[in-house]
Motif scaffolding. Structure first.
Motif, PDB file in Angstrom:
ATOM      1  N   SER A   1       0.823  -1.214   0.000  1.00 17.55           N
ATOM      2  CA  SER A   1       0.000   0.000   0.000  1.00 17.55           C
ATOM      3  C   SER A   1       0.861   1.269   0.000  1.00 17.55           C
ATOM      4  CB  SER A   1      -0.967  -0.044   1.181  1.00 17.55           C
ATOM      5  OG  SER A   1      -2.007   0.897   1.015  1.00 17.55           O
TER       6      SER A   1
ATOM      7  N   ALA B   1      -0.619  -4.316  -3.732  1.00 18.43           N
ATOM      8  CA  ALA B   1      -1.714  -3.337  -3.656  1.00 18.43           C
ATOM      9  C   ALA B   1      -1.176  -1.937  -3.377  1.00 18.43           C
ATOM     10  CB  ALA B   1      -2.727  -3.758  -2.585  1.00 18.43           C
TER      11      ALA B   1
ATOM     12  N   THR C   1      -1.746  -6.671  -7.686  1.00 13.13           N
ATOM     13  CA  THR C   1      -2.974  -5.995  -7.282  1.00 13.13           C
ATOM     14  C   THR C   1      -3.997  -7.006  -6.778  1.00 13.13           C
ATOM     15  OG1 THR C   1      -3.877  -6.069  -9.532  1.00 13.13           O
ATOM     16  CG2 THR C   1      -2.611  -4.123  -8.917  1.00 13.13           C
ATOM     17  N   ALA C   2      -4.921  -6.492  -5.961  1.00 15.07           N
ATOM     18  CA  ALA C   2      -5.987  -7.313  -5.395  1.00 15.07           C
ATOM     19  C   ALA C   2      -7.263  -7.083  -6.193  1.00 15.07           C
ATOM     20  CB  ALA C   2      -6.203  -6.957  -3.931  1.00 15.07           C
TER      21      ALA C   2
ATOM     22  N   ASP D   1     -10.124  -5.024  -4.440  1.00 17.66           N
ATOM     23  CA  ASP D   1      -9.600  -3.930  -3.618  1.00 17.66           C
ATOM     24  C   ASP D   1     -10.559  -2.751  -3.628  1.00 17.66           C
ATOM     25  OD1 ASP D   1      -7.925  -2.134  -2.227  1.00 17.66           O
ATOM     26  OD2 ASP D   1      -6.142  -3.037  -3.122  1.00 17.66           O
TER      27      ASP D   1
ATOM     28  N   SER E   1      -6.718  -0.434  -8.152  1.00 12.38           N
ATOM     29  CA  SER E   1      -5.858  -1.432  -8.797  1.00 12.38           C
ATOM     30  C   SER E   1      -5.545  -1.050 -10.238  1.00 12.38           C
ATOM     31  CB  SER E   1      -6.529  -2.802  -8.761  1.00 12.38           C
ATOM     32  OG  SER E   1      -6.654  -3.280  -7.441  1.00 12.38           O
TER      33      SER E   1
ATOM     34  N   ARG F   1      -8.818  -9.091  -1.289  1.00  8.68           N
ATOM     35  CA  ARG F   1      -8.995  -7.750  -0.751  1.00  8.68           C
ATOM     36  C   ARG F   1      -7.635  -7.088  -0.536  1.00  8.68           C
ATOM     37  NH1 ARG F   1     -14.090  -8.785   3.500  1.00  8.68           N
ATOM     38  NH2 ARG F   1     -15.245 -10.158   2.070  1.00  8.68           N
ATOM     39  N   HIS F   2      -7.663  -5.886   0.016  1.00 11.20           N
ATOM     40  CA  HIS F   2      -6.510  -4.986  -0.029  1.00 11.20           C
ATOM     41  C   HIS F   2      -5.257  -5.535   0.645  1.00 11.20           C
ATOM     42  CE1 HIS F   2      -4.236  -1.298  -0.139  1.00 11.20           C
ATOM     43  NE2 HIS F   2      -4.221  -1.197   1.176  1.00 11.20           N
ATOM     44  N   GLU F   3      -5.385  -6.075   1.855  1.00 11.44           N
ATOM     45  CA  GLU F   3      -4.190  -6.467   2.614  1.00 11.44           C
ATOM     46  C   GLU F   3      -3.801  -7.903   2.246  1.00 11.44           C
ATOM     47  OE1 GLU F   3      -4.743  -5.673   6.778  1.00 11.44           O
ATOM     48  OE2 GLU F   3      -4.368  -3.527   6.489  1.00 11.44           O
TER      49      GLU F   3
ATOM     50  N   GLU G   1      -4.463 -11.688   4.114  1.00  8.59           N
ATOM     51  CA  GLU G   1      -5.611 -12.314   3.481  1.00  8.59           C
ATOM     52  C   GLU G   1      -5.696 -13.816   3.795  1.00  8.59           C
ATOM     53  OE1 GLU G   1      -8.258 -12.549   2.149  1.00  8.59           O
ATOM     54  OE2 GLU G   1      -8.795 -10.931   0.798  1.00  8.59           O
TER      55      GLU G   1
END
Length: 324
Positions: free
Chosen positions: A132, A156, A262-263, A266, A271, A293-295, A299
């Motif tokens: 991130s 991400a 990328t997710a 997200d 993304s 998802r983002h993290e 995940e």
């Protein structure tokens, strides 16, 4: 320079064991800010060192599991809390605000970790794994560290906000005006920012209820490690840094081989913006993990293992040579 190492600086809870040999400590940056760091070296043959860069409002403790996994794969790991969050020095009296004066301060943090911890005391090759906001910092720092960092994997990365957030141009104008009015340290309305915590099923960060609850328990045990709303100055710094990456000249300066992961689900970052950047980079490539998802490192296993395998495969050639 690093201060005396102190294992008690790291918070431990049931269900989140620290990796064997993990040592925590503090260092002072060149502008005299105190950063908390952790190092986990693998005994014997090593595949090199991973510099693990966190996202906004994260702390070393969230990455105990990932550090252990990287150690199991033969990598030593160096990580740290960015100034203004985690166990590092806060920049405001209101400690619950996520603040940075300007984006260059994050570059100073990484520079000092490289110069004081990684280069003098850790085995090459050096590869960078960032999540991130850490990915945004890594990109802007890559030219400075191109002679040291072999490859970067950005999970991400914060290259753009999702469509329900105002455009970067609008954000720059609004935050610029607010700073001119002396409002740099005022919080941004939390509801206006992506990535808010909700319930375990619908939160935008992870679909894994066990890891989600574990991270909530870390926050409950050590609330001082985490922050709430970002400030106007933080949002200004991020929007300007993201906007600079739309420049062809800035992109041309990115020479460290980079994989952007990328997710697919997200809702925190865009993304598509990250994938466009990878396409425009002469040394970049991208990989999307559908439904994640983002993290990505927090995940469910079916997504998290893909992210770890992508990292291992991307840096594997140089790392394998080092281990021989």
């Amino acid at each position: 320079m690093p201060e005396t190492k102190d294992r008690s600086a790291l918070v431990r809870i049931a269900g989140n064991p620290a990796p064997a040999g993990l040592v925590g400590g503090y260092l002072k940056t060149s502008d005299r800010r105190r950063l908390r760091y952790a190092i986990a070296k693998v005994p014997g043959a090593s595949r090199g060192t991973v510099i693990l860069l966190q996202g906004r409002n994260e702390a070393i403790e969230k990455y105990f599991e990932t550090i252990g996994d990287l150690n199991d794969r033969g990598f030593s790991v160096v990580t740290f809390d960015w100034r203004g969050q985690g166990g590092s020095e806060r920049l405001l009296a209101r400690r619950n605000l996520g603040h940075v004066g300007h984006f260059g301060q994050y570059l100073v943090d990484l520079e000092c970790v490289m110069q004081d911890l990684v280069l003098p005391d850790c085995r090459p090759p050096y590869n960078l794994l960032a999540h991130s906001m850490g990915g945004l910092v890594a990109l802007h720092a890559s030219a400075r560290h191109a002679n040291a960092i072999e490859r970067m994997v950005l999970l991400a990365p914060l290259i753009g906000f999702p469509a329900d957030v105002p455009s970067l141009t609008t954000l720059q104008r609004l935050t610029g005006a607010a700073r001119w009015l002396g409002l740099a340290t005022r919080p941004v309305r939390r509801a206006a920012m992506p990535g808010r915590l909700t319930d375990a099923d619908d939160n935008p960060l992870t679909s894994d209820p066990r890891r989600y609850e574990r991270n909530l328990r870390i926050a409950a045990k050590a609330p001082e490690l985490f922050v709430g709303s970002p400030t106007v100055a933080w949002l200004s710094a991020m929007s300007r840094a993201m906007a600079r990456l739309q420049s062809s000249a800035e992109i041309a300066a990115l020479t460290v081989p980079t994989l952007i992961v990328t997710a697919g689900a997200d809702r925190v970052v865009a993304s598509a913006a990250a994938e466009r950047l990878a396409y425009r980079m002469r040394c970049g490539s991208s990989l999307r993990i559908p439904l994640a998802r983002h993290e990505l490192l927090q995940e469910a296993d079916r997504f998290r293992e893909q992210a770890l395998e992508a990292f291992d495969a991307y840096v594997g050639e140089e790392a394998a040579v080092a281990a021989q």
